[in-house]
Motif scaffolding. Structure first.
Motif, PDB file in Angstrom:
ATOM      1  N   TYR A  95       0.839  -1.195   0.000  1.00 43.42           N
ATOM      2  CA  TYR A  95       0.000   0.000   0.000  1.00 43.42           C
ATOM      3  C   TYR A  95       0.882   1.256   0.000  1.00 43.42           C
ATOM      4  CZ  TYR A  95      -2.978   3.687   1.944  1.00 43.42           C
ATOM      5  OH  TYR A  95      -3.631   4.875   2.168  1.00 43.42           O
ATOM      6  N   PHE A  96       1.877   1.267   0.868  1.00 44.77           N
ATOM      7  CA  PHE A  96       2.785   2.420   0.942  1.00 44.77           C
ATOM      8  C   PHE A  96       3.774   2.423  -0.217  1.00 44.77           C
ATOM      9  CE2 PHE A  96       1.336   1.781   5.314  1.00 44.77           C
ATOM     10  CZ  PHE A  96       0.799   3.033   5.547  1.00 44.77           C
ATOM     11  N   TRP A 127       4.726   5.424  -2.877  1.00 48.49           N
ATOM     12  CA  TRP A 127       6.058   6.036  -2.918  1.00 48.49           C
ATOM     13  C   TRP A 127       6.802   5.741  -4.211  1.00 48.49           C
ATOM     14  CZ3 TRP A 127       7.111   3.913   2.605  1.00 48.49           C
ATOM     15  CH2 TRP A 127       6.438   4.705   3.533  1.00 48.49           C
ATOM     16  N   ARG A 128       6.800   4.468  -4.629  1.00 52.63           N
ATOM     17  CA  ARG A 128       7.598   4.092  -5.795  1.00 52.63           C
ATOM     18  C   ARG A 128       6.823   4.132  -7.097  1.00 52.63           C
ATOM     19  NH1 ARG A 128      10.413  -0.434  -6.820  1.00 52.63           N
ATOM     20  NH2 ARG A 128       8.804  -1.782  -5.984  1.00 52.63           N
ATOM     21  N   LYS A 129       5.544   3.817  -7.048  1.00 53.42           N
ATOM     22  CA  LYS A 129       4.770   3.713  -8.284  1.00 53.42           C
ATOM     23  C   LYS A 129       3.886   4.920  -8.546  1.00 53.42           C
ATOM     24  CE  LYS A 129       4.721  -1.324  -8.205  1.00 53.42           C
ATOM     25  NZ  LYS A 129       3.875  -2.518  -8.152  1.00 53.42           N
ATOM     26  N   GLY A 130       3.800   5.820  -7.572  1.00 58.36           N
ATOM     27  CA  GLY A 130       3.020   7.034  -7.770  1.00 58.36           C
ATOM     28  C   GLY A 130       1.520   6.869  -7.691  1.00 58.36           C
ATOM     29  N   PHE A 131       1.056   5.780  -7.069  1.00 55.47           N
ATOM     30  CA  PHE A 131      -0.385   5.593  -6.890  1.00 55.47           C
ATOM     31  C   PHE A 131      -0.920   6.659  -5.933  1.00 55.47           C
ATOM     32  CE2 PHE A 131      -1.168   0.762  -7.684  1.00 55.47           C
ATOM     33  CZ  PHE A 131      -0.358   0.781  -8.795  1.00 55.47           C
ATOM     34  N   ALA A 149      -3.941   2.947  -4.293  1.00 54.50           N
ATOM     35  CA  ALA A 149      -3.199   1.985  -3.475  1.00 54.50           C
ATOM     36  C   ALA A 149      -4.147   1.175  -2.596  1.00 54.50           C
ATOM     37  CB  ALA A 149      -2.161   2.705  -2.624  1.00 54.50           C
ATOM     38  N   SER A 150      -5.166   1.810  -2.071  1.00 54.62           N
ATOM     39  CA  SER A 150      -6.146   1.125  -1.224  1.00 54.62           C
ATOM     40  C   SER A 150      -6.947   0.113  -2.035  1.00 54.62           C
ATOM     41  CB  SER A 150      -7.079   2.147  -0.578  1.00 54.62           C
ATOM     42  OG  SER A 150      -8.026   1.504   0.224  1.00 54.62           O
ATOM     43  N   LEU A 151      -7.367   0.497  -3.227  1.00 54.32           N
ATOM     44  CA  LEU A 151      -8.114  -0.424  -4.083  1.00 54.32           C
ATOM     45  C   LEU A 151      -7.257  -1.627  -4.475  1.00 54.32           C
ATOM     46  CD1 LEU A 151     -10.025   2.075  -6.400  1.00 54.32           C
ATOM     47  CD2 LEU A 151     -11.003   0.605  -4.624  1.00 54.32           C
ATOM     48  N   ASP A 152      -5.985  -1.389  -4.779  1.00 53.98           N
ATOM     49  CA  ASP A 152      -5.076  -2.477  -5.118  1.00 53.98           C
ATOM     50  C   ASP A 152      -4.910  -3.426  -3.937  1.00 53.98           C
ATOM     51  OD1 ASP A 152      -3.014  -3.640  -7.028  1.00 53.98           O
ATOM     52  OD2 ASP A 152      -1.772  -3.237  -5.253  1.00 53.98           O
ATOM     53  N   ARG A 153      -4.742  -2.871  -2.758  1.00 54.80           N
ATOM     54  CA  ARG A 153      -4.586  -3.689  -1.551  1.00 54.80           C
ATOM     55  C   ARG A 153      -5.836  -4.533  -1.310  1.00 54.80           C
ATOM     56  NH1 ARG A 153      -3.454  -0.862   4.204  1.00 54.80           N
ATOM     57  NH2 ARG A 153      -5.170   0.372   3.443  1.00 54.80           N
TER      58      ARG A 153
END
Length: 100
Positions: A44-45, A49-53, A58-62
């Motif tokens: 999520y983090f 930080w690295r992928k620019g989500f 990031a929450s949806l991906d998690r």
């Protein structure tokens, strides 16, 4: 990954890993659940930080990855499938190497 065409196969491998871990019994299932959740929480983090989500992306991906992990565990417990490949076939990427 390119040679075996595993790019885009993340869901398939999440499902298979959790199916197989659940097949190792109660502690296998719980270990997969705890470690899978921890990995997704870290991702999520990392995705921000690295992928620019965005936080929402990031929450949806998690949530999505946690759901696929759960599906793998549920399919093993259902007793409807003879192996992880069969159980997770709906997540296979077209053209993925047959060894998977």
């Amino acid at each position: 990954m390119k040679r075996d065409n595993t790019i885009g196969g993340d869901n398939y491998f999440h499902c298979k890993a959790n199916y197989d871990a659940t097949g190792r019994g109660f502690w296998g299932e719980k270990t997969a659940e705890v470690l899978g959740d921890l990995k997704e929480d870290i991702d999520y983090f990392d995705n921000q930080w690295r992928k620019g989500f965005t936080k929402e992306e990031a929450s949806l991906d998690r949530k999505h990855d946690k759901r696929v992990n759960e599906i793998g565990r549920q399919r093993k417990k259902s007793g409807l499938y003879s192996n992880s490949r069969e159980a997770c076939d709906s997540f296979r990427v077209k053209g993925i190497n047959e060894k998977y």
